[in-house]
Design a protein around this motif. Structure first.
Motif, PDB file in Angstrom:
ATOM      1  N   ARG A   7       0.837  -1.204   0.000  1.00 47.92           N
ATOM      2  CA  ARG A   7       0.000   0.000   0.000  1.00 47.92           C
ATOM      3  C   ARG A   7       0.873   1.256   0.000  1.00 47.92           C
ATOM      4  NH1 ARG A   7      -2.743  -4.015   2.858  1.00 47.92           N
ATOM      5  NH2 ARG A   7      -5.021  -4.090   2.562  1.00 47.92           N
ATOM      6  N   LEU A   8       1.999   1.198   0.708  1.00 48.24           N
ATOM      7  CA  LEU A   8       2.919   2.331   0.702  1.00 48.24           C
ATOM      8  C   LEU A   8       3.594   2.480  -0.656  1.00 48.24           C
ATOM      9  CD1 LEU A   8       4.396   1.927   4.268  1.00 48.24           C
ATOM     10  CD2 LEU A   8       3.186   3.942   3.412  1.00 48.24           C
ATOM     11  N   PHE A   9       3.962   1.365  -1.299  1.00 48.69           N
ATOM     12  CA  PHE A   9       4.476   1.457  -2.662  1.00 48.69           C
ATOM     13  C   PHE A   9       3.498   2.243  -3.538  1.00 48.69           C
ATOM     14  CE2 PHE A   9       7.052  -2.735  -2.293  1.00 48.69           C
ATOM     15  CZ  PHE A   9       8.209  -2.037  -2.009  1.00 48.69           C
ATOM     16  N   GLU A  10       2.222   1.907  -3.414  1.00 52.63           N
ATOM     17  CA  GLU A  10       1.216   2.568  -4.246  1.00 52.63           C
ATOM     18  C   GLU A  10       1.112   4.051  -3.919  1.00 52.63           C
ATOM     19  OE1 GLU A  10      -1.880  -1.052  -5.329  1.00 52.63           O
ATOM     20  OE2 GLU A  10      -2.253   0.120  -3.503  1.00 52.63           O
ATOM     21  N   ARG A  11       1.071   4.388  -2.621  1.00 52.98           N
ATOM     22  CA  ARG A  11       0.925   5.802  -2.262  1.00 52.98           C
ATOM     23  C   ARG A  11       2.167   6.602  -2.611  1.00 52.98           C
ATOM     24  NH1 ARG A  11      -0.372   9.010   3.467  1.00 52.98           N
ATOM     25  NH2 ARG A  11      -0.364  11.042   2.424  1.00 52.98           N
ATOM     26  N   ILE A  12       3.346   6.060  -2.282  1.00 56.18           N
ATOM     27  CA  ILE A  12       4.588   6.780  -2.575  1.00 56.18           C
ATOM     28  C   ILE A  12       4.751   6.965  -4.072  1.00 56.18           C
ATOM     29  CG2 ILE A  12       7.101   6.678  -2.394  1.00 56.18           C
ATOM     30  CD1 ILE A  12       5.611   7.273   0.251  1.00 56.18           C
ATOM     31  N   GLY A  13       4.445   5.933  -4.853  1.00 56.25           N
ATOM     32  CA  GLY A  13       4.536   6.045  -6.300  1.00 56.25           C
ATOM     33  C   GLY A  13       3.557   7.048  -6.876  1.00 56.25           C
ATOM     34  N   ARG A  14       2.409   7.171  -6.249  1.00 56.27           N
ATOM     35  CA  ARG A  14       1.363   8.075  -6.734  1.00 56.27           C
ATOM     36  C   ARG A  14       1.618   9.532  -6.347  1.00 56.27           C
ATOM     37  NH1 ARG A  14      -2.398   5.481  -4.495  1.00 56.27           N
ATOM     38  NH2 ARG A  14      -2.656   6.742  -2.617  1.00 56.27           N
ATOM     39  N   GLN A  48       3.910   3.729  14.363  1.00 48.61           N
ATOM     40  CA  GLN A  48       4.432   2.961  13.253  1.00 48.61           C
ATOM     41  C   GLN A  48       3.320   2.761  12.239  1.00 48.61           C
ATOM     42  OE1 GLN A  48       6.516  -0.529  14.511  1.00 48.61           O
ATOM     43  NE2 GLN A  48       7.816  -0.496  12.698  1.00 48.61           N
ATOM     44  N   VAL A  49       3.675   2.841  10.971  1.00 48.75           N
ATOM     45  CA  VAL A  49       2.667   2.729   9.918  1.00 48.75           C
ATOM     46  C   VAL A  49       2.326   1.266   9.697  1.00 48.75           C
ATOM     47  CG1 VAL A  49       2.116   3.234   7.520  1.00 48.75           C
ATOM     48  CG2 VAL A  49       3.501   4.838   8.840  1.00 48.75           C
ATOM     49  N   GLY A  50       1.049   0.984   9.704  1.00 46.00           N
ATOM     50  CA  GLY A  50       0.570  -0.368   9.461  1.00 46.00           C
ATOM     51  C   GLY A  50      -0.771  -0.310   8.765  1.00 46.00           C
ATOM     52  N   VAL A  51      -1.542  -1.366   8.887  1.00 49.74           N
ATOM     53  CA  VAL A  51      -2.856  -1.447   8.254  1.00 49.74           C
ATOM     54  C   VAL A  51      -3.894  -1.793   9.304  1.00 49.74           C
ATOM     55  CG1 VAL A  51      -4.277  -2.753   6.617  1.00 49.74           C
ATOM     56  CG2 VAL A  51      -1.966  -2.051   5.984  1.00 49.74           C
ATOM     57  N   SER A  52      -4.967  -1.035   9.313  1.00 49.29           N
ATOM     58  CA  SER A  52      -6.106  -1.290  10.197  1.00 49.29           C
ATOM     59  C   SER A  52      -7.374  -1.182   9.368  1.00 49.29           C
ATOM     60  CB  SER A  52      -6.128  -0.273  11.350  1.00 49.29           C
ATOM     61  OG  SER A  52      -7.239  -0.491  12.196  1.00 49.29           O
ATOM     62  N   ASP A  53      -8.216  -2.207   9.446  1.00 47.01           N
ATOM     63  CA  ASP A  53      -9.453  -2.242   8.653  1.00 47.01           C
ATOM     64  C   ASP A  53      -9.176  -2.046   7.158  1.00 47.01           C
ATOM     65  OD1 ASP A  53     -11.009  -2.618  10.943  1.00 47.01           O
ATOM     66  OD2 ASP A  53     -11.152  -0.458  11.306  1.00 47.01           O
ATOM     67  N   GLY A  54      -8.061  -2.606   6.705  1.00 44.97           N
ATOM     68  CA  GLY A  54      -7.740  -2.569   5.286  1.00 44.97           C
ATOM     69  C   GLY A  54      -7.112  -1.284   4.791  1.00 44.97           C
ATOM     70  N   GLU A  55      -6.890  -0.321   5.676  1.00 45.07           N
ATOM     71  CA  GLU A  55      -6.340   0.973   5.263  1.00 45.07           C
ATOM     72  C   GLU A  55      -5.059   1.283   6.024  1.00 45.07           C
ATOM     73  OE1 GLU A  55      -7.627   2.735   2.855  1.00 45.07           O
ATOM     74  OE2 GLU A  55      -9.413   1.471   2.585  1.00 45.07           O
ATOM     75  N   LEU A  56      -4.190   2.105   5.399  1.00 46.21           N
ATOM     76  CA  LEU A  56      -2.996   2.565   6.091  1.00 46.21           C
ATOM     77  C   LEU A  56      -3.393   3.330   7.339  1.00 46.21           C
ATOM     78  CD1 LEU A  56      -0.790   3.815   3.106  1.00 46.21           C
ATOM     79  CD2 LEU A  56      -0.351   1.825   4.551  1.00 46.21           C
ATOM     80  N   ALA A  57      -2.669   3.078   8.427  1.00 46.79           N
ATOM     81  CA  ALA A  57      -2.984   3.723   9.699  1.00 46.79           C
ATOM     82  C   ALA A  57      -1.713   3.829  10.525  1.00 46.79           C
ATOM     83  CB  ALA A  57      -4.040   2.910  10.461  1.00 46.79           C
ATOM     84  N   ILE A  58      -1.735   4.707  11.520  1.00 44.60           N
ATOM     85  CA  ILE A  58      -0.624   4.826  12.456  1.00 44.60           C
ATOM     86  C   ILE A  58      -0.946   3.960  13.662  1.00 44.60           C
ATOM     87  CG2 ILE A  58       0.774   6.376  13.865  1.00 44.60           C
ATOM     88  CD1 ILE A  58      -0.044   8.637  11.965  1.00 44.60           C
ATOM     89  N   LEU A  59      -0.163   2.922  13.857  1.00 45.22           N
ATOM     90  CA  LEU A  59      -0.403   1.974  14.933  1.00 45.22           C
ATOM     91  C   LEU A  59       0.326   2.415  16.194  1.00 45.22           C
ATOM     92  CD1 LEU A  59       0.154  -1.331  12.921  1.00 45.22           C
ATOM     93  CD2 LEU A  59      -1.986  -0.078  13.265  1.00 45.22           C
ATOM     94  N   PRO A  60      -0.170   2.024  17.364  1.00 42.32           N
ATOM     95  CA  PRO A  60       0.556   2.321  18.601  1.00 42.32           C
ATOM     96  C   PRO A  60       1.931   1.670  18.590  1.00 42.32           C
ATOM     97  CG  PRO A  60      -1.677   1.551  19.057  1.00 42.32           C
ATOM     98  CD  PRO A  60      -1.424   1.302  17.605  1.00 42.32           C
ATOM     99  N   THR A  61       2.899   2.290  19.249  1.00 35.69           N
ATOM    100  CA  THR A  61       4.227   1.696  19.359  1.00 35.69           C
ATOM    101  C   THR A  61       4.236   0.647  20.463  1.00 35.69           C
ATOM    102  OG1 THR A  61       5.031   3.265  21.008  1.00 35.69           O
ATOM    103  CG2 THR A  61       5.218   3.907  18.692  1.00 35.69           C
ATOM    104  N   ASP A  62       5.349  -0.075  20.559  1.00 34.71           N
ATOM    105  CA  ASP A  62       5.502  -1.056  21.637  1.00 34.71           C
ATOM    106  C   ASP A  62       5.704  -0.383  22.981  1.00 34.71           C
ATOM    107  OD1 ASP A  62       5.308  -3.123  19.848  1.00 34.71           O
ATOM    108  OD2 ASP A  62       7.475  -3.273  19.537  1.00 34.71           O
ATOM    109  N   HIS A  63       6.004   0.926  22.938  1.00 34.73           N
ATOM    110  CA  HIS A  63       6.286   1.658  24.166  1.00 34.73           C
ATOM    111  C   HIS A  63       5.105   2.555  24.523  1.00 34.73           C
ATOM    112  CE1 HIS A  63      10.333   0.273  23.439  1.00 34.73           C
ATOM    113  NE2 HIS A  63      10.368   0.905  22.295  1.00 34.73           N
ATOM    114  N   ASP A  64       4.907   2.759  25.796  1.00 32.13           N
ATOM    115  CA  ASP A  64       3.859   3.662  26.265  1.00 32.13           C
ATOM    116  C   ASP A  64       4.391   5.085  26.176  1.00 32.13           C
ATOM    117  OD1 ASP A  64       1.620   4.776  27.344  1.00 32.13           O
ATOM    118  OD2 ASP A  64       2.096   4.234  29.422  1.00 32.13           O
ATOM    119  N   ALA A  65       4.438   5.607  24.955  1.00 30.56           N
ATOM    120  CA  ALA A  65       5.036   6.916  24.727  1.00 30.56           C
ATOM    121  C   ALA A  65       4.267   7.642  23.641  1.00 30.56           C
ATOM    122  CB  ALA A  65       6.499   6.764  24.328  1.00 30.56           C
TER     123      ALA A  65
END
Length: 352
Positions: free
Chosen positions: A71-78, A149-166
Motif C-alpha cells: 500500500r505504501l508502494f502505491e501511495r509513494i509512487g502516486r 508505526q505505519v501499518g494497516v487497520s481495517d484494510g487501510e494505512l494507519a498509524i499503529l501504537p508503538t511497543d512503548h507507552d510513549a
C-alpha cells in the motif's frame, strides 16, 4: 510455513492469488533478508512478465505492519517522485500460504550493500543527493496526527501504537535508548549471532546515562512525519555506473517520528562508520546530503537546534549499530569485527 517449505507449487499459488491471469514459469529465491523473496517469470495475457514476489515469514514482523508495504508502494509512487516498484497485486490473508504476500515490478539496478566503495566518487555523491531529495519528498507528505508505526487497520494505512507507552519523540527516544542499552548489557540485540556477547557490556550503563542526559537537553522536536527508518544501500537498487537510485525498497518499517531523527538514521546508514572514507570525505558527503534535503524542502532549514538534536540521534544510532554488530557483521572475520569495535568505541568515547 518456513522458506525451505516454499516450493514451486506454493510460489505458483501466491502468484495466482495476486494475479489470477498469470501463470508461474520459474522462480529464483533471493537469499538476502529475513523474508521469502523470489524473482519470478510468468506467462501473462500480454506475454512473459518478470516480477518479484515477497512473503513475510520473519517472526518479529507483525502482519499489521507488513501489510502496509504494498500500500505504501502505491501511495509513494502516486504522490512523490521517489522510485518504487509498481504493485501488481497483494494478499493480506490466506488459508494456505504465509501472509501477507505481494507481487511487484522487478526494477533494474544493483544492491550494493557492503560495497559502496565500488561506486565512482560522482556516483556516490549522487546517491547522497538523491537520498536527501527522497527524504524531503517523504516528509513533505505532511504532518501526522501522532507518533507510532505505519501499518494497516481495517484494510487501510494507519498509524499503529508503538511497543512503548510513549506519545512524544522524547519519550520514544528514551524508550529506544533503554531497549538498546539493555541489549548491550545482556549480549547484544542478536545473541544467537554473537561470538562475543559481552563485547560492549561495559558501555551499556555509561551510554544509557549519557543518552538520557542528552534527552533532558533536547530542544522541542518538530511534529511527526512519515520516516523511512531503513534507507540504506541494502534497500536501494542503484545504477552502478551513475549512482542513480532506481528503486527504494523495504517500506514495511515506516515510522512516524520527527524528520531530524530520520535524517540522522539515514546518515548513519549511508556514511558507514566502518567504510573507507576519510573524515574530510565524510564531511563532504554529509554536506551534500543535508544541502540536498534542505533545498528540496521549501522554508525548512538546518537550525542549530536541529543540528544539536541530530547529534544526539546520531549517538543513539551508533549505539544501535553496536547492538546489531553480530547480525550486520555475521560473515565478517574476528579481525574485522574487532576493527569495527575499536571504531565504535572511539566514536562514543567523547560522549562518555
Amino acid at each position: 510455513m518456513s522458506d525451505d517449505a516454499i516450493g514451486f507449487a506454493a510460489v505458483a499459488g501466491m502468484v495466482a492469488a495476486c494475479r489470477d491471469d498469470w501463470t508461474l514459469d520459474s522462480f529464483d529465491r533471493v537469499e538476502q533478508g529475513t523474508d521469502f523473496v523470489a524473482r519470478v517469470a510468468c506467462s501473462t495475457p500480454n506475454g512473459e512478465q518478470r516480477a518479484v514476489l515477497k512473503a513475510t515469514i520473519a517472526e518479529w514482523m507483525t502482519p499489521e505492519i507488513a501489510r502496509a508495504e504494498p500500500r505504501l508502494f502505491e501511495r509513494i509512487g502516486r504522490e512523490t517522485a521517489i522510485p518504487v516498484p509498481e504493485v501488481y497485486g497483494f494478499v493480506d490473508r490466506h488459508a494456505e500460504y504465509p501472509t501477507p504476500f505481494y507481487l511487484v515490478e522487478e526494477c533494474p539496478g544493483e544492491n550494493l550493500e557492503g560495497r559502496p566503495e565500488t561506486l565512482a566518487p560522482a556516483a556516490r555523491e549522487r546517491v547522497l543527493r538523491e537520498a536527501g531529495e527522497h527524504l524531503a519528498a517523504l516528509h513533505e507528505l505532511g504532518e501526522q496526527p501522532r507518533f507510532g508505526q505505519v501499518g494497516v487497520s481495517d484494510g487501510e494505512l494507519a498509524i499503529l501504537p508503538t511497543d512503548h507507552d510513549a506519545d512524544s519523540e522524547r519519550e520514544l527516544f528514551r524508550a529506544g535508548v533503554d531497549e538498546t542499552c539493555d541489549a548491550l548489557a545482556d549480549g547484544t540485540a542478536f545473541p544467537d549471532y554473537a561470538d562475543e556477547p559481552q563485547r560492549f557490556a561495559d558501555l551499556a550503563e555509561p551510554l544509557r546515562e549519557a543518552l538520557h542526559a542528552r534527552a533532558d537537553a533536547l530542544t522541542e522536536p518538530e511534529p511527526p512525519r512519515y520516516c523511512h527508518w531503513d534507507y540504506r544501500y541494502g534497500n536501494l537498487l542503484l545504477d552502478p555506473a551513475t549512482g542513480e537510485t532506481t528503486a527504494v525498497l523495504d517500506w514495511a518499517n515506516l515510522s512516524v517520528r520527527e524528520p531530524a531523527h530520520n535524517l540522522a538514521k539515514v546518515e548513519a546508514h549511508l556514511l558507514d562508520p566502518g567504510g573507507n572514507d576519510s573524515e574530510a570525505r565524510a564531511r563532504e558527503l554529509r554536506a551534500l546530503f543535508r544541502d540536498s534535503y534542505e533545498s528540496a524542502r521549501d522554508g525548512w532549514a538546518f537550525t542549530p537546534a536541529k543540528r544539536d538534536r541530530m547529534e544526539t540521534y546520531l549517538l543513539k544510532c551508533r549505539t544501535e549499530a553496536m547492538a546489531c554488530l553480530p547480525l550486520w557483521l555475521e560473515d565478517a572475520t574476528p579481525r574485522e569485527k574487532a576493527k569495527r569495535e575499536r571504531e565504535h568505541r572511539e566514536y562514543v568515547r567523547e560522549y562518555l
